[in-house]
Design a protein around this motif. Structure first.
Motif, PDB file in Angstrom:
ATOM      1  N   ALA A   3       9.424   6.138  79.376  1.00 58.37           N
ATOM      2  CA  ALA A   3       9.313   7.112  78.368  1.00 58.37           C
ATOM      3  C   ALA A   3      10.370   8.271  78.531  1.00 58.37           C
ATOM      4  O   ALA A   3      10.695   8.717  77.537  1.00 58.37           O
ATOM      5  CB  ALA A   3       7.812   7.984  78.996  1.00 58.37           C
ATOM      6  N   ARG A   4      10.602   8.517  79.665  1.00 60.56           N
ATOM      7  CA  ARG A   4      12.020   9.589  79.671  1.00 60.56           C
ATOM      8  C   ARG A   4      13.124   8.850  79.187  1.00 60.56           C
ATOM      9  O   ARG A   4      14.161   9.513  78.419  1.00 60.56           O
ATOM     10  CB  ARG A   4      12.173   9.830  81.101  1.00 60.56           C
ATOM     11  CG  ARG A   4      13.315  10.817  81.384  1.00 60.56           C
ATOM     12  CD  ARG A   4      13.053  11.998  80.569  1.00 60.56           C
ATOM     13  NE  ARG A   4      14.237  13.152  80.674  1.00 60.56           N
ATOM     14  CZ  ARG A   4      14.280  13.806  79.413  1.00 60.56           C
ATOM     15  NH1 ARG A   4      13.659  13.859  78.448  1.00 60.56           N
ATOM     16  NH2 ARG A   4      15.123  14.855  79.707  1.00 60.56           N
ATOM     17  N   VAL A   5      13.443   7.490  79.184  1.00 61.47           N
ATOM     18  CA  VAL A   5      14.493   6.975  78.595  1.00 61.47           C
ATOM     19  C   VAL A   5      14.372   6.979  77.006  1.00 61.47           C
ATOM     20  O   VAL A   5      15.485   7.185  76.229  1.00 61.47           O
ATOM     21  CB  VAL A   5      14.658   5.568  79.047  1.00 61.47           C
ATOM     22  CG1 VAL A   5      15.458   4.672  78.187  1.00 61.47           C
ATOM     23  CG2 VAL A   5      15.131   5.173  80.573  1.00 61.47           C
ATOM     24  N   ILE A   6      13.410   6.819  76.558  1.00 53.45           N
ATOM     25  CA  ILE A   6      12.900   6.757  75.107  1.00 53.45           C
ATOM     26  C   ILE A   6      13.161   8.159  74.671  1.00 53.45           C
ATOM     27  O   ILE A   6      14.073   8.347  73.580  1.00 53.45           O
ATOM     28  CB  ILE A   6      11.638   6.114  74.824  1.00 53.45           C
ATOM     29  CG1 ILE A   6      11.524   4.708  75.028  1.00 53.45           C
ATOM     30  CG2 ILE A   6      11.299   6.652  73.550  1.00 53.45           C
ATOM     31  CD1 ILE A   6      10.270   4.224  74.848  1.00 53.45           C
ATOM     32  N   GLU A   7      12.723   9.454  75.550  1.00 52.26           N
ATOM     33  CA  GLU A   7      12.813  10.774  75.004  1.00 52.26           C
ATOM     34  C   GLU A   7      14.202  11.029  74.852  1.00 52.26           C
ATOM     35  O   GLU A   7      14.838  11.821  73.984  1.00 52.26           O
ATOM     36  CB  GLU A   7      12.153  11.580  76.110  1.00 52.26           C
ATOM     37  CG  GLU A   7      10.605  11.459  75.987  1.00 52.26           C
ATOM     38  CD  GLU A   7       9.968  12.309  77.119  1.00 52.26           C
ATOM     39  OE1 GLU A   7      10.651  12.771  77.955  1.00 52.26           O
ATOM     40  OE2 GLU A   7       8.615  12.363  77.311  1.00 52.26           O
ATOM     41  N   LEU A   8      15.022  10.512  75.909  1.00 48.56           N
ATOM     42  CA  LEU A   8      16.518  10.925  76.005  1.00 48.56           C
ATOM     43  C   LEU A   8      17.057  10.246  74.759  1.00 48.56           C
ATOM     44  O   LEU A   8      17.998  11.063  74.038  1.00 48.56           O
ATOM     45  CB  LEU A   8      17.150  10.407  77.254  1.00 48.56           C
ATOM     46  CG  LEU A   8      16.971  11.475  78.516  1.00 48.56           C
ATOM     47  CD1 LEU A   8      17.398  10.793  79.705  1.00 48.56           C
ATOM     48  CD2 LEU A   8      17.662  12.655  78.181  1.00 48.56           C
ATOM     49  N   ARG A   9      16.778   9.001  74.357  1.00 48.19           N
ATOM     50  CA  ARG A   9      17.446   8.435  73.255  1.00 48.19           C
ATOM     51  C   ARG A   9      17.212   8.886  72.016  1.00 48.19           C
ATOM     52  O   ARG A   9      17.939   9.449  71.019  1.00 48.19           O
ATOM     53  CB  ARG A   9      16.993   6.816  73.276  1.00 48.19           C
ATOM     54  CG  ARG A   9      17.347   6.094  72.048  1.00 48.19           C
ATOM     55  CD  ARG A   9      18.776   5.613  72.098  1.00 48.19           C
ATOM     56  NE  ARG A   9      19.049   4.780  70.901  1.00 48.19           N
ATOM     57  CZ  ARG A   9      20.016   4.076  70.980  1.00 48.19           C
ATOM     58  NH1 ARG A   9      21.004   4.061  72.070  1.00 48.19           N
ATOM     59  NH2 ARG A   9      20.479   3.231  69.958  1.00 48.19           N
ATOM     60  N   VAL A  10      15.979   9.336  71.887  1.00 44.78           N
ATOM     61  CA  VAL A  10      15.589  10.227  70.489  1.00 44.78           C
ATOM     62  C   VAL A  10      16.368  11.429  70.289  1.00 44.78           C
ATOM     63  O   VAL A  10      16.771  11.917  69.518  1.00 44.78           O
ATOM     64  CB  VAL A  10      14.171  10.433  70.299  1.00 44.78           C
ATOM     65  CG1 VAL A  10      13.770  11.150  69.208  1.00 44.78           C
ATOM     66  CG2 VAL A  10      13.385   8.821  70.242  1.00 44.78           C
ATOM     67  N   ALA A  11      16.077  12.448  71.728  1.00 44.30           N
ATOM     68  CA  ALA A  11      16.784  13.632  71.642  1.00 44.30           C
ATOM     69  C   ALA A  11      18.206  13.672  71.308  1.00 44.30           C
ATOM     70  O   ALA A  11      18.841  14.496  70.582  1.00 44.30           O
ATOM     71  CB  ALA A  11      16.378  14.332  72.909  1.00 44.30           C
TER      72      ALA A  11
END
Length: 326
Positions: free
Chosen positions: A3-11
């Protein structure tokens, strides 16, 4: 972790910043997390449909990569275009250290001129020292060799002992680092509010420069920021640097044939000659003398002995007294 990997990618993507697996891993480590391998991060992004396939993209292994061995060994420069909110075309002039990718200068102009190339270069040298060489394309603001003669930039570099290098016409890969940098810059600008004025755009560029130099890992720097790598090793120096302490001043001769110069908190006036009024000049000042050079021709217009007790320094190349035309 997924989830954190995806959050960072989007941000990061939303801010116009690099969001590849290596960058995401760098951010995870700064958050005191145990980052998975970049291949695992890539699989997570693929699984979330956050990677756009690029089947026609040329593999990096096909490029012959060159990198300067030290900071200030080579500075690359070029300019690119951006638009204000009303559609006004602006040119952004950049100076980039080849070894570290450190962004030495990033300024907005309308348009970029040869005078501005000299002025921004001199400002960068005052902040970061004089480089051993420069690398640019064959644009008129950098070289006049295809039109005959030399321009202001070409007269300035030999004075400082800097070697000038120009890429082959029609071969932008020679300046590949700064070409790639322009893509990074434009991706970031596209994620910002469109600026209404040149000043607003410059404020954005100043913020970008700080982020790019100090808060963004670079793949070519083994995941170090450009600022960290620029400061990690001693700087290269020109092969034939001018001895002693000196300063340089880029200016115009005034309508009265003089040029003003502040030294040790006192203003002095250099008598160059009324015949030279309006000419673009480079003044080279050391401990004992000042030399004024005409940037369009390379001619030495005047030499002056530094006398701290006098406010007026006459041209030593002229006999004392009233000059013809003055």
């Amino acid at each position: 972790m997924r989830a954190r990997v995806i959050e960072l990618r989007v941000a990061l993507t939303g801010q116009g910043l690099d969001a590849g697996p290596m960058t995401i891993a760098w951010h995870l480590e700064r958050e005191q997390l145990r980052a998975p391998s970049t291949s695992t991060i890539r699989r997570i992004l693929h699984g979330a449909n956050l990677i756009t396939p690029e089947p026609r993209k040329r593999p990096k292994s096909s490029y012959t990569r060159f990198e300067a061995a030290q900071p200030n060994e080579t500075w690359q420069s070029d300019f690119t275009h951006w638009r204000l909110a009303d559609g006004t075309d602006i040119e952004i002039l950049n100076w980039l250290d080849d070894h570290s990718r450190f962004l030495l200068s990033c300024t907005a102009h309308r348009p970029v001129t040869g005078d501005l190339v000299v002025a921004t270069f001199l400002t960068a040298t005052e902040q970061h020292g004089v480089p051993a060489s420069t690398l640019t394309d064959n644009g008129r603001v950098y070289t006049a060799r295809f039109g005959g003669g030399r321009n202001a930039f070409e007269y300035l570099l030999p004075v400082l002992g800097v070697r000038q290098k120009n890429g082959s016409p029609g071969h932008p890969q020679t300046q590949g680092k700064i070409e790639r940098f322009h893509q990074t810059l434009k991706r970031w600008l596209a994620a910002q509010p469109a600026p209404d004025t040149l000043r607003e755009l410059q404020a954005q560029l100043d913020r970008f420069r700080d982020h790019y130099n100090e808060r963004r890992p670079h793949r070519g720097n083994d995941r170090r920021t450009p600022g960290d790598r620029y400061r990690a090793t001693p700087n290269a120096r020109p092969a034939s640097p001018r001895e002693g302490h000196f300063r340089i001043r880029y200016d115009h001769v005034g309508s009265n044939g003089k040029m003003s110069l502040r030294r040790a908190a006192r203003m002095h006036h250099l008598g160059i000659g009324a015949a030279h009024r309006g000419k673009r000049v480079l003044a080279l000042i050391d401990e004992t003398s000042a030399t004024v050079i005409h940037l369009d021709t390379g001619e030495i217009l005047s030499t002056h002995t530094i006398d701290p007790t006098r406010s007026y320094w006459r041209n030593q190349q002229q006999e004392p007294g009233r000059w013809p035309g003055s």
